[in-house]
Scaffold this motif. Structure first.
Motif, PDB file in Angstrom:
ATOM      1  N   GLY A  73       0.781  -1.222   0.000  1.00  0.00           N
ATOM      2  CA  GLY A  73       0.000   0.000   0.000  1.00  0.00           C
ATOM      3  C   GLY A  73       0.812   1.271   0.000  1.00  0.00           C
ATOM      4  O   GLY A  73       0.762   2.058  -0.944  1.00  0.00           O
ATOM      5  N   HIS A  74       1.592   1.506   1.066  1.00  0.00           N
ATOM      6  CA  HIS A  74       2.288   2.783   1.181  1.00  0.00           C
ATOM      7  C   HIS A  74       3.340   2.726   2.284  1.00  0.00           C
ATOM      8  O   HIS A  74       3.358   1.802   3.092  1.00  0.00           O
ATOM      9  CB  HIS A  74       1.302   3.918   1.488  1.00  0.00           C
ATOM     10  N   GLU A 121       2.129   8.300   2.922  1.00  0.00           N
ATOM     11  CA  GLU A 121       1.198   8.883   3.883  1.00  0.00           C
ATOM     12  C   GLU A 121       1.960   9.793   4.837  1.00  0.00           C
ATOM     13  O   GLU A 121       3.102   9.520   5.203  1.00  0.00           O
ATOM     14  CB  GLU A 121       0.500   7.779   4.675  1.00  0.00           C
ATOM     15  N   ILE A 122       1.321  10.874   5.243  1.00  0.00           N
ATOM     16  CA  ILE A 122       1.891  11.794   6.232  1.00  0.00           C
ATOM     17  C   ILE A 122       1.025  11.696   7.478  1.00  0.00           C
ATOM     18  O   ILE A 122      -0.187  11.957   7.421  1.00  0.00           O
ATOM     19  CB  ILE A 122       1.918  13.237   5.707  1.00  0.00           C
ATOM     20  N   ASP A 136       7.225   5.888   9.785  1.00  0.00           N
ATOM     21  CA  ASP A 136       6.335   5.489  10.866  1.00  0.00           C
ATOM     22  C   ASP A 136       5.839   4.057  10.681  1.00  0.00           C
ATOM     23  O   ASP A 136       5.820   3.279  11.616  1.00  0.00           O
ATOM     24  CB  ASP A 136       5.137   6.435  10.927  1.00  0.00           C
ATOM     25  N   HIS A 137       5.405   3.726   9.481  1.00  0.00           N
ATOM     26  CA  HIS A 137       4.962   2.365   9.193  1.00  0.00           C
ATOM     27  C   HIS A 137       4.985   2.131   7.696  1.00  0.00           C
ATOM     28  O   HIS A 137       5.107   3.069   6.915  1.00  0.00           O
ATOM     29  CB  HIS A 137       3.561   2.086   9.768  1.00  0.00           C
ATOM     30  N   GLU A 187       1.836  -2.230   9.023  1.00  0.00           N
ATOM     31  CA  GLU A 187       0.376  -2.100   9.037  1.00  0.00           C
ATOM     32  C   GLU A 187      -0.215  -3.153   8.116  1.00  0.00           C
ATOM     33  O   GLU A 187       0.092  -3.192   6.922  1.00  0.00           O
ATOM     34  CB  GLU A 187      -0.044  -0.709   8.577  1.00  0.00           C
ATOM     35  N   LEU A 188      -1.049  -4.003   8.661  1.00  0.00           N
ATOM     36  CA  LEU A 188      -1.735  -5.038   7.894  1.00  0.00           C
ATOM     37  C   LEU A 188      -3.137  -4.540   7.582  1.00  0.00           C
ATOM     38  O   LEU A 188      -3.919  -4.258   8.486  1.00  0.00           O
ATOM     39  CB  LEU A 188      -1.809  -6.334   8.698  1.00  0.00           C
ATOM     40  N   THR A 189      -3.451  -4.419   6.305  1.00  0.00           N
ATOM     41  CA  THR A 189      -4.780  -3.964   5.892  1.00  0.00           C
ATOM     42  C   THR A 189      -5.565  -5.142   5.340  1.00  0.00           C
ATOM     43  O   THR A 189      -5.117  -5.826   4.416  1.00  0.00           O
ATOM     44  CB  THR A 189      -4.675  -2.849   4.837  1.00  0.00           C
ATOM     45  N   TYR A 190      -6.738  -5.355   5.920  1.00  0.00           N
ATOM     46  CA  TYR A 190      -7.607  -6.449   5.499  1.00  0.00           C
ATOM     47  C   TYR A 190      -8.937  -5.868   5.029  1.00  0.00           C
ATOM     48  O   TYR A 190      -9.636  -5.174   5.775  1.00  0.00           O
ATOM     49  CB  TYR A 190      -7.849  -7.407   6.667  1.00  0.00           C
TER      50      TYR A 190
END
Length: 264
Positions: A73-74, A121-122, A136-137, A187-190
């Motif tokens: 993702g980012h 991302e900020i 950060d992540h 960060e895990l996005t589901y």
């Protein structure tokens, strides 16, 4: 094992353009560089970095374009609390692409894109959690949240440090149990709709720092991590495994007294 996230690697189509972008807009400096046969790797980060802060690795393969997928993702970079609008406006004045401004994100965060379309991302953080523009992540998308959480807790002894849920997806943040506040999280996005993802080649890998590469690799094998590229196949300098979805994870034993950041 140490378990701290050491760096995240992105592939770029034009190395000098990408270096200029990160050095100009995020005030990164070049930490080290390796020139290989047909490729170049550069480590970048803020001028002042804490021991647990992660670096950005840019990799350029000569004569190759990069293709964005959606399995990654980012990356997210930090600015001090209350300064999101000011830093975003500064980026706009410098000609950075207006991708998702703070207002469209409820004033909590914003997004820009680098020259290859990598999303950045900020996020707003307390200064004790890391300096301005520090990583950060890094966000990866997963097809089964339970499997992904189990992978990071079982294989790498990470703990669940935060969660955010909406009607259609959930974000889970993972770090080693004893990691400093400035350490980068994964960060895990589901997404609840059960979609699958394409990798492309623009995102490369996450790197986890080991205390002892050989011993920690053996421990990962005991925990049934994937034997993707073992230490011996890489002259005992580094190794690679994969998570349950195929995201590559480099394993590296970092020598703080070495002349180079690279184990070559």
């Amino acid at each position: 094992m140490d378990g701290t996230l050491d760096h995240v690697m992105l592939r770029v189509g034009d190395l000098e353009e990408s270096l200029d972008w990160y050095q100009t807009h995020l005030e990164y400096e070049e930490k080290d560089r390796h020139e290989g046969d047909g490729f170049t790797i550069v480590y970048l980060g803020p001028e002042e970095m804490g021991e647990d802060e992660a670096m950005l690795e840019l990799t350029h393969n000569e004569g190759e374009d990069v293709e964005l997928g959606d399995a990654w993702g980012h990356i997210a970079v930090r600015v001090p609390e209350g300064e999101l609008e000011d830093h975003y406006e500064q980026l706009m004045e410098e000609g950075v692409e207006d991708y998702r401004d703070p207002e469209s994100c409820g004033g909590r965060y914003a997004f820009v894109t680098d020259p290859d379309g990598h999303e950045v991302e900020i996020v707003q953080r307390d200064p004790e959690q890391g300096g301005t523009w520090s990583l950060d992540h890094t966000m990866i998308r997963v097809e089964d949240a339970d499997d992904a959480l189990g992978f990071w807790t079982r294989k790498f002894e990470y703990e669940h440090t935060g969660r955010w849920e909406s009607d259609s997806f959930a974000n889970y943040f993972m770090k080693p149990e004893d990691a400093g506040e400035e350490a980068m999280a994964v960060e895990l996005t589901y997404n609840y709709d059960g979609r699958s993802y394409e990798f492309g080649d623009a995102w490369g890998h996450l790197c986890v720092r080991m205390d002892d590469l050989e011993d920690d690799w053996d421990q990962l094998m005991t925990r049934e991590a994937e034997d993707y590229r073992d230490p011996e196949s890489n002259d005992n300098m580094y190794a690679f495994t994969k998570d349950q979805d195929g995201h590559e994870i480099e394993l590296l034993e970092r020598d703080p007294d070495a002349d180079s950041l690279f184990p070559f």
